[in-house]
Design a protein around this motif. Structure first.
Motif, mmCIF file in Angstrom:
data_model
loop_
_atom_site.group_PDB
_atom_site.id
_atom_site.type_symbol
_atom_site.label_atom_id
_atom_site.label_comp_id
_atom_site.label_asym_id
_atom_site.label_seq_id
_atom_site.Cartn_x
_atom_site.Cartn_y
_atom_site.Cartn_z
ATOM 1 N N VAL A 116 -2.543 10.190 2.224
ATOM 2 C CA VAL A 116 -3.020 9.861 0.883
ATOM 3 C C VAL A 116 -2.616 8.423 0.589
ATOM 4 N N LEU A 117 -3.633 7.579 0.345
ATOM 5 C CA LEU A 117 -3.417 6.157 0.104
ATOM 6 C C LEU A 117 -3.609 5.829 -1.364
ATOM 7 N N SER A 118 -2.928 4.775 -1.823
ATOM 8 C CA SER A 118 -3.115 4.325 -3.206
ATOM 9 C C SER A 118 -2.876 2.822 -3.278
ATOM 10 N N GLY A 119 -3.208 2.251 -4.434
ATOM 11 C CA GLY A 119 -3.023 0.819 -4.630
ATOM 12 C C GLY A 119 -4.052 -0.003 -3.869
ATOM 13 N N MET B 218 0.853 -1.174 0.000
ATOM 14 C CA MET B 218 0.000 0.000 0.000
ATOM 15 C C MET B 218 0.900 1.239 0.000
ATOM 16 N N PRO B 219 1.043 1.883 -1.124
ATOM 17 C CA PRO B 219 1.768 3.148 -1.135
ATOM 18 C C PRO B 219 0.952 4.235 -0.420
ATOM 19 N N TYR B 220 1.663 5.087 0.304
ATOM 20 C CA TYR B 220 0.995 6.199 0.979
ATOM 21 C C TYR B 220 1.980 7.338 1.186
ATOM 22 N N THR B 221 1.417 8.523 1.392
ATOM 23 C CA THR B 221 2.207 9.679 1.786
ATOM 24 C C THR B 221 1.476 10.365 2.930
ATOM 25 N N VAL B 222 2.236 10.979 3.812
ATOM 26 C CA VAL B 222 1.685 11.723 4.939
ATOM 27 C C VAL B 222 2.184 13.156 4.814
ATOM 28 N N HIS B 223 1.239 14.095 4.820
ATOM 29 C CA HIS B 223 1.576 15.500 4.641
ATOM 30 C C HIS B 223 1.100 16.308 5.847
ATOM 31 N N ASP B 224 2.011 17.086 6.441
ATOM 32 C CA ASP B 224 1.588 18.058 7.451
ATOM 33 C C ASP B 224 0.754 19.111 6.744
ATOM 34 N N GLN B 225 -0.285 19.606 7.415
ATOM 35 C CA GLN B 225 -1.204 20.546 6.795
ATOM 36 C C GLN B 225 -1.005 21.962 7.308
ATOM 37 N N PRO B 226 -0.907 22.944 6.406
ATOM 38 C CA PRO B 226 -0.692 24.328 6.816
ATOM 39 C C PRO B 226 -1.927 24.959 7.463
ATOM 40 N N GLU B 227 -3.117 24.353 7.261
ATOM 41 C CA GLU B 227 -4.348 24.934 7.810
ATOM 42 C C GLU B 227 -4.445 24.780 9.323
ATOM 43 N N GLY B 228 -3.619 23.978 9.895
ATOM 44 C CA GLY B 228 -3.684 23.754 11.333
ATOM 45 C C GLY B 228 -2.900 22.511 11.687
ATOM 46 N N PRO B 229 -2.822 22.234 12.940
ATOM 47 C CA PRO B 229 -2.032 21.060 13.333
ATOM 48 C C PRO B 229 -2.765 19.769 12.988
ATOM 49 N N GLY B 230 -2.440 19.223 11.842
ATOM 50 C CA GLY B 230 -3.046 17.977 11.408
ATOM 51 C C GLY B 230 -2.288 17.391 10.250
ATOM 52 N N TRP C 157 -7.862 11.071 5.978
ATOM 53 C CA TRP C 157 -7.451 9.871 5.255
ATOM 54 C C TRP C 157 -8.088 9.915 3.882
ATOM 55 N N ASP C 158 -7.273 10.065 2.836
ATOM 56 C CA ASP C 158 -7.757 10.194 1.464
ATOM 57 C C ASP C 158 -7.665 8.840 0.754
ATOM 58 N N PHE C 159 -8.826 8.215 0.542
ATOM 59 C CA PHE C 159 -8.919 6.924 -0.120
ATOM 60 C C PHE C 159 -9.238 7.050 -1.612
ATOM 61 N N CYS C 160 -9.239 8.264 -2.153
ATOM 62 C CA CYS C 160 -9.668 8.475 -3.543
ATOM 63 C C CYS C 160 -8.783 7.771 -4.564
ATOM 64 N N GLY C 161 -7.521 7.552 -4.273
ATOM 65 C CA GLY C 161 -6.604 6.948 -5.228
ATOM 66 C C GLY C 161 -6.410 5.454 -5.077
#
Length: 124
Positions: free
Chosen positions: A17-20, A1-13, A48-52
């Motif tokens: 992003v998941l794929s495969g 399961m490829p994934y990336t984790v991104h810190d968000q500038p909108e606030g502490p969170g 948690w973004d499951f769109c990909g």
């Protein structure tokens, strides 16, 4: 399961992003990694973004394990929200079951959205 984790500038969170092909074991292990993150106690949300993804392989037992895992994490940081983002397709019901189990086990507040923008509005 490829994934990336991104810190968000909108606030502490974070945005995950998941794929495969995504399995219950993959999600459980990733959640453990996130809970060990140095900034975990200051996060106010996880998206948690499951769109990909191509395929999601989770069972009822997996969903219950995620809810119990989040209940443990909520003891460390009770103010987090969890947003699940799925594309607009006929729902499998897994997300709704997770939300119910999370509420029962005392985990994070969680909801499902069909776009990142909707999820970001809710977590703010």
């Amino acid at each position: 399961m490829p994934y990336t984790v991104h810190d968000q500038p909108e606030g502490p969170g974070v945005l995950i992003v998941l794929s495969g092909t995504v399995t219950g074991s993959d999600i459980y292990q990733l959640n453990e990694t996130l809970m060990d993150h140095v900034s975990f106690s200051s996060w106010r949300y996880q998206i948690w973004d499951f769109c990909g993804i191509e395929k999601l392989e989770t069972s009822f037992d997996d969903l219950r394990s995620f809810a119990m895992q989040d209940a443990k994490a909520a003891a460390v940081n009770p103010d987090q929200k969890v947003a699940l983002v799925y594309p607009v397709t006929p729902p499998s019901g897994r997300d709704r079951l997770f939300h119910v189990l999370s509420e029962v086990w005392g985990g994070f507040s969680s909801r499902t959205f069909h776009s990142l923008d909707e999820a970001k509005q809710w977590v703010q």
